[in-house]
Enzyme design. Structure first.
Site, PDB file in Angstrom:
ATOM      1  N   CYS A 119      81.653  48.477  32.220  1.00  0.00           N
ATOM      2  CA  CYS A 119      82.168  49.768  33.113  1.00  0.00           C
ATOM      3  C   CYS A 119      83.155  49.950  32.331  1.00  0.00           C
ATOM      4  O   CYS A 119      83.803  50.892  33.593  1.00  0.00           O
ATOM      5  CB  CYS A 119      82.088  49.370  34.338  1.00  0.00           C
ATOM      6  SG  CYS A 119      80.123  48.674  34.808  1.00  0.00           S
ATOM      7  N   GLU A 120      83.438  50.615  30.926  1.00  0.00           N
ATOM      8  CA  GLU A 120      84.783  51.093  31.084  1.00  0.00           C
ATOM      9  C   GLU A 120      84.549  51.875  29.917  1.00  0.00           C
ATOM     10  O   GLU A 120      84.161  51.971  29.053  1.00  0.00           O
ATOM     11  CB  GLU A 120      85.184  49.821  30.503  1.00  0.00           C
ATOM     12  CG  GLU A 120      86.800  50.279  30.378  1.00  0.00           C
ATOM     13  CD  GLU A 120      87.984  49.898  31.635  1.00  0.00           C
ATOM     14  OE1 GLU A 120      87.566  49.969  32.417  1.00  0.00           O
ATOM     15  OE2 GLU A 120      89.164  51.051  31.839  1.00  0.00           O
ATOM     16  N   TYR A 154      95.515  49.228  20.713  1.00  0.00           N
ATOM     17  CA  TYR A 154      96.461  49.289  19.490  1.00  0.00           C
ATOM     18  C   TYR A 154      95.040  50.375  19.057  1.00  0.00           C
ATOM     19  O   TYR A 154      94.934  50.965  18.116  1.00  0.00           O
ATOM     20  CB  TYR A 154      96.127  48.466  18.808  1.00  0.00           C
ATOM     21  CG  TYR A 154      97.050  47.583  19.462  1.00  0.00           C
ATOM     22  CD1 TYR A 154      97.729  47.196  20.289  1.00  0.00           C
ATOM     23  CD2 TYR A 154      96.420  46.138  19.528  1.00  0.00           C
ATOM     24  CE1 TYR A 154      98.881  46.417  21.071  1.00  0.00           C
ATOM     25  CE2 TYR A 154      97.042  44.674  20.055  1.00  0.00           C
ATOM     26  CZ  TYR A 154      97.938  45.020  20.697  1.00  0.00           C
ATOM     27  OH  TYR A 154      98.619  44.153  21.197  1.00  0.00           O
ATOM     28  N   PRO A 157     103.841  32.509  11.305  1.00  0.00           N
ATOM     29  CA  PRO A 157     103.113  33.066  11.453  1.00  0.00           C
ATOM     30  C   PRO A 157     102.076  32.815  12.409  1.00  0.00           C
ATOM     31  O   PRO A 157     102.324  32.189  12.585  1.00  0.00           O
ATOM     32  CB  PRO A 157     103.065  33.036   9.582  1.00  0.00           C
ATOM     33  CG  PRO A 157     103.560  31.573   9.753  1.00  0.00           C
ATOM     34  CD  PRO A 157     104.483  31.604  10.731  1.00  0.00           C
ATOM     35  N   GLY A 158     101.387  34.120  12.773  1.00  0.00           N
ATOM     36  CA  GLY A 158     100.419  33.639  13.702  1.00  0.00           C
ATOM     37  C   GLY A 158      99.390  34.291  13.291  1.00  0.00           C
ATOM     38  O   GLY A 158      98.414  33.622  12.409  1.00  0.00           O
TER      39      GLY A 158
HETATM   40  C1  LIG Z   1     104.221  37.341  18.252  1.00  0.00           C
HETATM   41  C2  LIG Z   1     105.303  36.716  17.326  1.00  0.00           C
HETATM   42  C3  LIG Z   1     104.663  36.127  16.100  1.00  0.00           C
HETATM   43  C4  LIG Z   1     103.704  36.102  15.447  1.00  0.00           C
HETATM   44  O1  LIG Z   1     103.823  37.646  14.870  1.00  0.00           O
HETATM   45  P1  LIG Z   1     102.387  37.478  13.570  1.00  0.00           P
HETATM   46  O2  LIG Z   1     102.139  39.066  13.429  1.00  0.00           O
HETATM   47  O3  LIG Z   1     100.524  36.702  14.623  1.00  0.00           O
HETATM   48  O4  LIG Z   1     102.381  36.500  12.717  1.00  0.00           O
HETATM   49  C5  LIG Z   1     105.989  35.221  15.518  1.00  0.00           C
HETATM   50  N1  LIG Z   1     107.169  35.140  16.449  1.00  0.00           N
HETATM   51  C6  LIG Z   1     107.749  35.828  17.201  1.00  0.00           C
HETATM   52  C7  LIG Z   1     108.607  35.403  17.511  1.00  0.00           C
HETATM   53  C8  LIG Z   1     106.517  36.858  18.066  1.00  0.00           C
HETATM   54  O5  LIG Z   1     106.939  37.247  18.866  1.00  0.00           O
END
Ligand SMILES: *Cc1c(COP(=O)(O)O)cnc(C)c1O
Length: 431
Positions: free
Chosen positions: A361-362, A334, A291-292
């Protein structure tokens, strides 16, 4: 309020983890990234506890540093028991400089350079997530030259198209990441890796995308990974002891977004896995997740000062802020939705319809379009919620705008974790 760590005080200001957002803006300046460390810890615990409770022993989460990478994040996730996934020499160096153990790093990337491979091996990175056969051979040469055996996971693409944005979907057959199962290439990849000296294959990795709301996507992923693992076992006699399911759990950005129950999802995944393994008579593998976004996104708030407020009669009103696509390019990339609050008048009715524009400026430099906030005046502090992931990490110096500072909140106190970039910093790189 979108999140429980947000409140208002007697002055009518927005508070983040109990701290007045306008005070933070006055002390540290704007734009300012604010990160609630306690909320990050809470999210880490949800993952660690659910994975310990429901999944086979040895299962644990890895923090995907690409969502938000700076030194201060690593001691936090490490103390909560997470490993980390890194995607470049820069992320490896950041984690190591913060004292994070190399053995708990997983090194990703579809095009690691030879220099990065050498650096990763020399630093003792625990696992490489090998994306392709070129990398496998380069890694093998590097490991053999150092007389070591490098542990690896092999990245495969399961051929799934989860319902998310094309730009953040990665599990389809036609992808630049990993080796596809459908075409038979993944099986040959495993066969080759098992014969390759200097590497030890611990299992497989796949990542289907980001901002995914349904547990069913992960269950489909498990079905395909497991079917592949069984094929490999039957044909090559290899049994994987680890499956890494990648990241991707969604977070709500606006009130109409659902909130994903992470614990319930992990439970569903675990039950699905146990059932699938039993059916196939496959030994239960350890599960890793990466998880990120769901660890850091909703811990982050960006504070801006409102500047010019412009009404184009008969069309719309613009509120311009002192940052924008340079610190948050996600709307430009996105069209991602965000929730914006006038932090200076957080109790006033949100009845002023406007578009929040940045300072570049966009024409595409927007943070949110046609939203409602309490009518701002020049100098009011605007808070944009859910900016902890992929904001700081994706920031740029477009228009020669220095990057904002980052402040962490913990136990009711704020501390500067990344100082504001200066124009001198920018000039200092130039000969
Ligand atoms: C981007 C990514 C993550 C994290 O994804 P999240 O949507 O931020 O949880 C984990 N593993 C890989 C290989 C990724 O490319």
């Amino acid at each position: 309020m979108l999140y429980p760590n947000l409140s208002t005080n007697a002055a009518g200001h927005l508070c983040i983890a109990g701290i007045d957002a306008c005070d933070l803006a006055a002390t540290y300046g704007t734009p300012l990234y604010v990160l609630d460390e306690d909320r990050i810890r809470e999210k880490c615990r949800i993952y660690v506890q659910a994975m310990q409770r429901y999944l086979p022993k040895g299962s644990y989460p890895l923090y995907a540093g690409k969502a938000l990478c700076f030194r201060g994040i690593y001691p936090v996730v490490q103390s909560e028991g997470l490993g980390a996934d890194v995607v470049s020499a820069g992320e490896i160096a950041t984690a190591l400089s913060a004292g994070f153990p190399a053995s708990k790093l997983f090194f990703h990337g579809s095009n690691k350079t030879d220099a990065e491979i050498a650096y990763g091996v020399s630093q003792g990175v625990g696992h490489f997530v090998v994306d392709n056969t070129d990398e496998l051979q380069a890694l093998s040469r590097e490991a053999q030259s150092r007389g070591i055996t490098q542990r690896v996971l092999l990245r495969v693409t399961v051929g799934l198209d989860p319902h998310t944005l094309a730009a953040i979907s990665t599990g389809k057959v036609d992808s630049q990441f990993g080796v596809p199962i459908e075409t038979g290439q993944a099986e040959r990849f495993v066969a080759e890796a098992l014969q390759t000296p200097g590497v030890q294959v611990d299992g497989f990795h796949s990542h289907i995308g980001s901002q995914i709301f349904e547990a069913s996507s992960f269950c489909d992923q498990i079905d395909r990974l497991l079917a592949f693992a069984c094929d490999v076992r039957d044909k090559l006699g290899y049994v994987a002891n680890t499956l890494n399911l990648g990241g991707g759990f969604a977070v709500p950005y606006v009130v109409s977004d659902e909130t994903v129950d992470i614990d319930a999802n992990i439970k569903a995944i675990a039950e699905h896995l146990a059932h699938g393994c039993e059916q196939a008579d496959y030994p239960l593998p350890c599960i890793l997740m990466e998880p990120g976004r769901s660890i850091v996104a909703d811990a982050g708030v960006t504070l801006y000062s409102a500047g010019r407020i412009k009404t184009v009669e008969g069309y719309r009103s613009y509120v311009m802020v002192d940052g924008g696509m340079t610190d948050n390019p996600r709307y430009a990339l996105y069209k991602s939705a965000y929730t914006v609050i006038n932090a200076s008048h957080a109790c006033a009715p949100a009845d002023f319809e406007c578009t929040i524009a940045g300072r570049c400026c966009e024409s595409g430099d927007r943070i949110a379009e046609d939203i409602r906030i309490a009518r701002p005046e020049r100098g009011d502090i605007l808070a944009v919620l859910t900016t902890g992931a992929y904001n700081f990490a994706m920031s740029s110096n477009y228009n020669r705008v220095p990057r904002p500072a980052l402040v962490m909140l913990h136990n009711g106190e704020a501390r500067l974790a990344v100082r504001r970039q200066t124009i001198e910093d920018l000039l200092s790189l130039e000969i």
